[in-house]
Design a protein around this motif. Structure first.
Motif, PDB file in Angstrom:
ATOM      1  N   PHE A  20       0.861  -1.183   0.000  1.00 22.34           N
ATOM      2  CA  PHE A  20       0.000   0.000   0.000  1.00 22.34           C
ATOM      3  C   PHE A  20       0.892   1.226   0.000  1.00 22.34           C
ATOM      4  O   PHE A  20       1.822   1.334   0.801  1.00 22.34           O
ATOM      5  N   ALA A  21       0.612   2.143  -0.921  1.00 20.91           N
ATOM      6  CA  ALA A  21       1.342   3.412  -0.997  1.00 20.91           C
ATOM      7  C   ALA A  21       0.357   4.556  -0.812  1.00 20.91           C
ATOM      8  O   ALA A  21      -0.748   4.539  -1.360  1.00 20.91           O
ATOM      9  N   ASP A  67      -0.211   9.283 -10.597  1.00 22.03           N
ATOM     10  CA  ASP A  67      -0.759  10.609 -10.309  1.00 22.03           C
ATOM     11  C   ASP A  67      -2.131  10.802 -10.954  1.00 22.03           C
ATOM     12  O   ASP A  67      -3.041  11.379 -10.342  1.00 22.03           O
ATOM     13  N   ALA A  68      -2.305  10.316 -12.175  1.00 19.51           N
ATOM     14  CA  ALA A  68      -3.600  10.429 -12.849  1.00 19.51           C
ATOM     15  C   ALA A  68      -4.667   9.635 -12.095  1.00 19.51           C
ATOM     16  O   ALA A  68      -5.798  10.105 -11.930  1.00 19.51           O
ATOM     17  N   ALA A  69      -4.321   8.441 -11.630  1.00 23.27           N
ATOM     18  CA  ALA A  69      -5.286   7.622 -10.887  1.00 23.27           C
ATOM     19  C   ALA A  69      -5.684   8.295  -9.577  1.00 23.27           C
ATOM     20  O   ALA A  69      -6.871   8.344  -9.224  1.00 23.27           O
ATOM     21  N   PHE A 100      -3.770  -3.452  -9.410  1.00 25.78           N
ATOM     22  CA  PHE A 100      -3.820  -2.252  -8.581  1.00 25.78           C
ATOM     23  C   PHE A 100      -5.254  -1.905  -8.241  1.00 25.78           C
ATOM     24  O   PHE A 100      -6.169  -2.163  -9.021  1.00 25.78           O
ATOM     25  N   ALA A 101      -5.423  -1.276  -7.092  1.00 26.40           N
ATOM     26  CA  ALA A 101      -6.720  -0.723  -6.696  1.00 26.40           C
ATOM     27  C   ALA A 101      -6.466   0.562  -5.925  1.00 26.40           C
ATOM     28  O   ALA A 101      -5.434   0.709  -5.263  1.00 26.40           O
ATOM     29  N   LEU A 102      -7.401   1.475  -6.041  1.00 24.72           N
ATOM     30  CA  LEU A 102      -7.344   2.674  -5.223  1.00 24.72           C
ATOM     31  C   LEU A 102      -8.011   2.354  -3.890  1.00 24.72           C
ATOM     32  O   LEU A 102      -8.988   1.612  -3.844  1.00 24.72           O
ATOM     33  N   VAL A 103      -7.473   2.905  -2.826  1.00 20.75           N
ATOM     34  CA  VAL A 103      -8.046   2.716  -1.495  1.00 20.75           C
ATOM     35  C   VAL A 103      -8.713   4.028  -1.116  1.00 20.75           C
ATOM     36  O   VAL A 103      -8.054   5.069  -1.054  1.00 20.75           O
ATOM     37  N   SER A 112      -2.961   3.787  -2.986  1.00 24.41           N
ATOM     38  CA  SER A 112      -3.120   2.688  -3.924  1.00 24.41           C
ATOM     39  C   SER A 112      -2.545   1.409  -3.326  1.00 24.41           C
ATOM     40  O   SER A 112      -1.516   1.441  -2.647  1.00 24.41           O
ATOM     41  N   VAL A 113      -3.204   0.304  -3.599  1.00 26.39           N
ATOM     42  CA  VAL A 113      -2.697  -0.991  -3.169  1.00 26.39           C
ATOM     43  C   VAL A 113      -2.362  -1.806  -4.417  1.00 26.39           C
ATOM     44  O   VAL A 113      -3.073  -1.750  -5.420  1.00 26.39           O
TER      45      VAL A 113
END
Length: 132
Positions: A20-21, A67-69, A100-103, A112-113
């Motif tokens: 996770f970032a 960055d776009a996500a 990838f997924a956004l958290v 993002s994970v």
């Protein structure tokens, strides 16, 4: 309802790398699978930029997509796995399959994970067979 102890155990014990970032691209969660795949201990990776595992020639494209996500809340691949290159602590280049997924939380995107698995042997075997 699953309690926090079980959730932590699952995250730590799943075979795949789980990273996770935060929205600024800093590693905040690094499981045992990530250590096995990339070679960095949790203490070495946590707080570092994702550049730790991204080959230099892929960093510009990675950060543009990341960055776009974060900005739009949309993922280019909608969570579908993709084949990419990554770096091991030793400097060895890996082929990894990542999704990838956004958290998100009530107040917005937290980061993002990524879930990753090493497919280096398979890709090298396929490429060796194709070269014959």
């Amino acid at each position: 309802m699953i309690d926090e102890t079980i959730t932590k155990a699952i995250v730590e014990q799943v075979a795949e790398a789980l990273i996770f970032a935060t929205v600024d691209g800093k590693i905040a969660l690094w499981n045992r699978g990530a250590t096995l795949l990339f070679g960095f201990d949790r203490d070495e990776a946590t707080g570092q930029s994702l550049d730790l595992i991204i080959p230099p020639h892929l960093r510009n494209a990675h950060w543009a997509g990341f960055d776009a996500a974060i900005r739009t809340g949309q993922l280019k691949l909608n969570g579908k796995p993709t084949l990419t290159r990554a770096l091991h602590k030793t400097g060895r280049k890996l082929y990894v399959e990542m999704s990838f997924a956004l958290v998100e939380a009530d107040h917005g995107i937290l980061g993002s994970v990524a879930v990753a698995r090493d497919v280096t042997e398979r890709i090298e075997r396929e490429r060796a067979g194709a070269a014959r």
